[in-house]
Design a protein around this motif. Structure first.
Motif, PDB file in Angstrom:
ATOM      1  N   VAL A 177       0.818  -1.021   0.035  1.00  0.00           N
ATOM      2  CA  VAL A 177      -0.001   0.062   0.062  1.00  0.00           C
ATOM      3  C   VAL A 177       0.882   1.189   0.128  1.00  0.00           C
ATOM      4  O   VAL A 177       1.816   1.500   0.656  1.00  0.00           O
ATOM      5  N   LEU A 178       0.522   2.095  -0.875  1.00  0.00           N
ATOM      6  CA  LEU A 178       1.144   3.588  -0.933  1.00  0.00           C
ATOM      7  C   LEU A 178       0.200   4.698  -0.612  1.00  0.00           C
ATOM      8  O   LEU A 178      -0.944   4.549  -1.528  1.00  0.00           O
ATOM      9  N   THR A 179       0.170   5.137   0.571  1.00  0.00           N
ATOM     10  CA  THR A 179      -1.033   6.301   1.092  1.00  0.00           C
ATOM     11  C   THR A 179      -0.192   7.413   1.614  1.00  0.00           C
ATOM     12  O   THR A 179       0.560   7.495   1.841  1.00  0.00           O
ATOM     13  N   ASN A 180      -1.315   8.430   1.097  1.00  0.00           N
ATOM     14  CA  ASN A 180      -0.799   9.904   1.703  1.00  0.00           C
ATOM     15  C   ASN A 180      -1.424  10.295   2.815  1.00  0.00           C
ATOM     16  O   ASN A 180      -1.554  11.293   3.415  1.00  0.00           O
ATOM     17  N   SER A 181      -2.375   9.329   3.331  1.00  0.00           N
ATOM     18  CA  SER A 181      -3.335   9.539   4.769  1.00  0.00           C
ATOM     19  C   SER A 181      -2.525   9.672   5.726  1.00  0.00           C
ATOM     20  O   SER A 181      -1.104   8.842   6.032  1.00  0.00           O
ATOM     21  N   LYS A 182      -2.624  10.717   6.365  1.00  0.00           N
ATOM     22  CA  LYS A 182      -1.922  10.978   7.809  1.00  0.00           C
ATOM     23  C   LYS A 182      -2.497  10.185   8.903  1.00  0.00           C
ATOM     24  O   LYS A 182      -1.863  10.124   9.991  1.00  0.00           O
ATOM     25  N   GLN A 183      -3.534   9.342   8.853  1.00  0.00           N
ATOM     26  CA  GLN A 183      -4.064   8.474   9.812  1.00  0.00           C
ATOM     27  C   GLN A 183      -3.508   7.218   9.535  1.00  0.00           C
ATOM     28  O   GLN A 183      -3.197   6.562   8.288  1.00  0.00           O
ATOM     29  N   GLY A 184      -3.196   6.138  10.481  1.00  0.00           N
ATOM     30  CA  GLY A 184      -2.844   4.971  10.396  1.00  0.00           C
ATOM     31  C   GLY A 184      -3.961   4.016   9.764  1.00  0.00           C
ATOM     32  O   GLY A 184      -5.210   4.512   9.702  1.00  0.00           O
ATOM     33  N   LEU A 185      -3.514   3.046   8.956  1.00  0.00           N
ATOM     34  CA  LEU A 185      -4.753   2.033   8.375  1.00  0.00           C
ATOM     35  C   LEU A 185      -4.944   0.959   9.075  1.00  0.00           C
ATOM     36  O   LEU A 185      -3.869   0.459   9.804  1.00  0.00           O
ATOM     37  N   LEU A 186      -5.785   0.483   8.907  1.00  0.00           N
ATOM     38  CA  LEU A 186      -6.377  -0.967   9.740  1.00  0.00           C
ATOM     39  C   LEU A 186      -6.337  -2.193   8.536  1.00  0.00           C
ATOM     40  O   LEU A 186      -7.090  -2.083   7.717  1.00  0.00           O
ATOM     41  N   PHE A 187      -5.491  -3.091   8.653  1.00  0.00           N
ATOM     42  CA  PHE A 187      -5.274  -4.229   7.702  1.00  0.00           C
ATOM     43  C   PHE A 187      -6.171  -5.473   8.276  1.00  0.00           C
ATOM     44  O   PHE A 187      -5.739  -5.720   9.544  1.00  0.00           O
ATOM     45  N   THR A 188      -6.884  -6.078   7.715  1.00  0.00           N
ATOM     46  CA  THR A 188      -7.537  -7.282   8.043  1.00  0.00           C
ATOM     47  C   THR A 188      -7.052  -8.475   6.989  1.00  0.00           C
ATOM     48  O   THR A 188      -7.377  -8.336   5.873  1.00  0.00           O
ATOM     49  N   CYS A 189      -6.480  -9.268   7.447  1.00  0.00           N
ATOM     50  CA  CYS A 189      -6.219 -10.724   6.600  1.00  0.00           C
ATOM     51  C   CYS A 189      -7.242 -11.695   6.960  1.00  0.00           C
ATOM     52  O   CYS A 189      -7.276 -12.275   8.337  1.00  0.00           O
ATOM     53  N   ASN A 190      -8.018 -11.968   5.958  1.00  0.00           N
ATOM     54  CA  ASN A 190      -9.003 -13.321   5.954  1.00  0.00           C
ATOM     55  C   ASN A 190      -8.404 -14.630   5.601  1.00  0.00           C
ATOM     56  O   ASN A 190      -8.064 -14.523   4.507  1.00  0.00           O
ATOM     57  N   SER A 191      -8.557 -15.631   6.185  1.00  0.00           N
ATOM     58  CA  SER A 191      -8.263 -16.952   5.632  1.00  0.00           C
ATOM     59  C   SER A 191      -9.559 -17.669   5.707  1.00  0.00           C
ATOM     60  O   SER A 191     -10.110 -17.614   6.756  1.00  0.00           O
ATOM     61  N   THR A 192      -9.668 -18.567   4.682  1.00  0.00           N
ATOM     62  CA  THR A 192     -10.841 -19.287   4.507  1.00  0.00           C
ATOM     63  C   THR A 192     -10.221 -20.640   4.235  1.00  0.00           C
ATOM     64  O   THR A 192      -9.509 -20.863   3.236  1.00  0.00           O
ATOM     65  N   LYS A 193     -11.297 -21.521   4.601  1.00  0.00           N
ATOM     66  CA  LYS A 193     -10.916 -23.221   4.259  1.00  0.00           C
ATOM     67  C   LYS A 193     -12.322 -23.750   4.097  1.00  0.00           C
ATOM     68  O   LYS A 193     -12.799 -24.067   5.413  1.00  0.00           O
ATOM     69  N   GLY A 194     -12.856 -24.049   3.123  1.00  0.00           N
ATOM     70  CA  GLY A 194     -14.130 -24.904   3.092  1.00  0.00           C
ATOM     71  C   GLY A 194     -15.330 -23.629   3.861  1.00  0.00           C
ATOM     72  O   GLY A 194     -15.362 -22.430   3.285  1.00  0.00           O
ATOM     73  N   ASP A 195     -16.042 -24.096   4.888  1.00  0.00           N
ATOM     74  CA  ASP A 195     -16.861 -23.347   5.285  1.00  0.00           C
ATOM     75  C   ASP A 195     -16.400 -22.566   6.758  1.00  0.00           C
ATOM     76  O   ASP A 195     -17.121 -21.931   7.442  1.00  0.00           O
TER      77      ASP A 195
END
Length: 264
Positions: A177-195
């Motif tokens: 990510v390359l951002t000019n936002s002065k605020q921090g970013l919240l990243f969410t990594c989702n992992s799925t396997k079947g249901d």
């Protein structure tokens, strides 16, 4: 007539035994319902496994015993009013068919089978920082998401929404990510396997490099370096002057000593 009576008794006996399926996750608690009716006064309760041959929890003559089987030691609770059985801290070995037989004060006998399925939750993925740095273009953030599980699919969410690119390779997912936002970013990594699904959050940000920040930096850094140079020059001049003063003083002292020696 006798045949009809026998048929009614057989049908009644069949109705007294029911069966259901219950699912729960490993590590959690589950309560298996006996099926007793509200207000039914139970005088005998028997929970068993392995084809109704091994008791694990019972109520006999007003006495409760929930430590009948090594596998369930200290993990069972029997409700003497409802006949329900609670199993704590489920393990994969607890997945089996449970049979409960209850007898009330009127002598009514009911039996129920419960097939318990113990499911495993997907392990939470792990997010690692690759790089977080401020550049003239903005704040550059690179992260890696991985999972101890095999054959999982990954996806990312970024809040506030930002321009991002990500790819998955060899069981890991990378986001840039390359951002000019002065605020921090919240990243969410989702992992799925079947249901099954799991996620992990990660907050990241940095001081954005802007023209204003660049001018502010030059405004203080340039005078700082000028001050260092001036300090070095002034120190050098002072040292040079001190050397001259010391040399002159030593010269005068030598002249005095020479004059004292040559005088009669």
């Amino acid at each position: 007539m006798r045949l009809l009576t026998l048929l009614v008794l057989v049908l009644h006996a069949v109705q007294m035994e029911t069966q259901e399926k219950v699912s729960a996750y490993a590590g959690e608690n589950v309560t298996l319902a006996s099926g007793a009716k509200n207000g039914q006064s139970l005088v005998r309760i028997e929970w068993s496994v392995y084809g109704n041959t091994t008791w694990i929890a019972t109520l006999h003559n007003g006495f409760v015993n929930t430590d009948r089987h090594d596998q369930f030691q200290k993990r069972l609770a029997l409700n003497t009013r409802s006949g329900d059985l609670t199993i704590y801290h489920l393990t994969s070995k607890d997945a089996m068919t449970y049979t409960v037989e209850i007898i009330d004060s009127n002598g009514e006998d009911n039996r129920k089978k419960i097939e318990l399925e113990v499911k495993q939750r997907l392990q939470v993925p792990t997010i690692e920082k690759i790089d977080i740095s401020a550049t003239q273009e903005g704040c550059f953030i690179a992260l890696n998401c991985s999972s101890s599980e095999k054959d999982v699919n990954f996806s990312w969410q970024v809040s506030p929404p930002s321009m991002a690119s990500w790819s998955t390779k060899n069981g890991s997912s990378y986001i840039f990510v390359l951002t000019n936002s002065k605020q921090g970013l919240l990243f969410t990594c989702n992992s799925t396997k079947g249901d099954k699904s799991a996620h992990q959050d990660f907050s990241a940000g940095c001081d954005v490099f802007t023209e204003e920040l660049s001018h502010l930096r030059n405004r203080f850094i340039i005078p700082f370096y000028i001050g260092i140079v001036l300090g070095i020059l002034i120190t050098s001049v002072l040292i040079f002057c001190c050397k001259i003063v010391i040399c002159n003083w030593r010269g005068r002292q030598n002249l005095k000593r020479e004059a004292a020696v040559s005088s009669p």
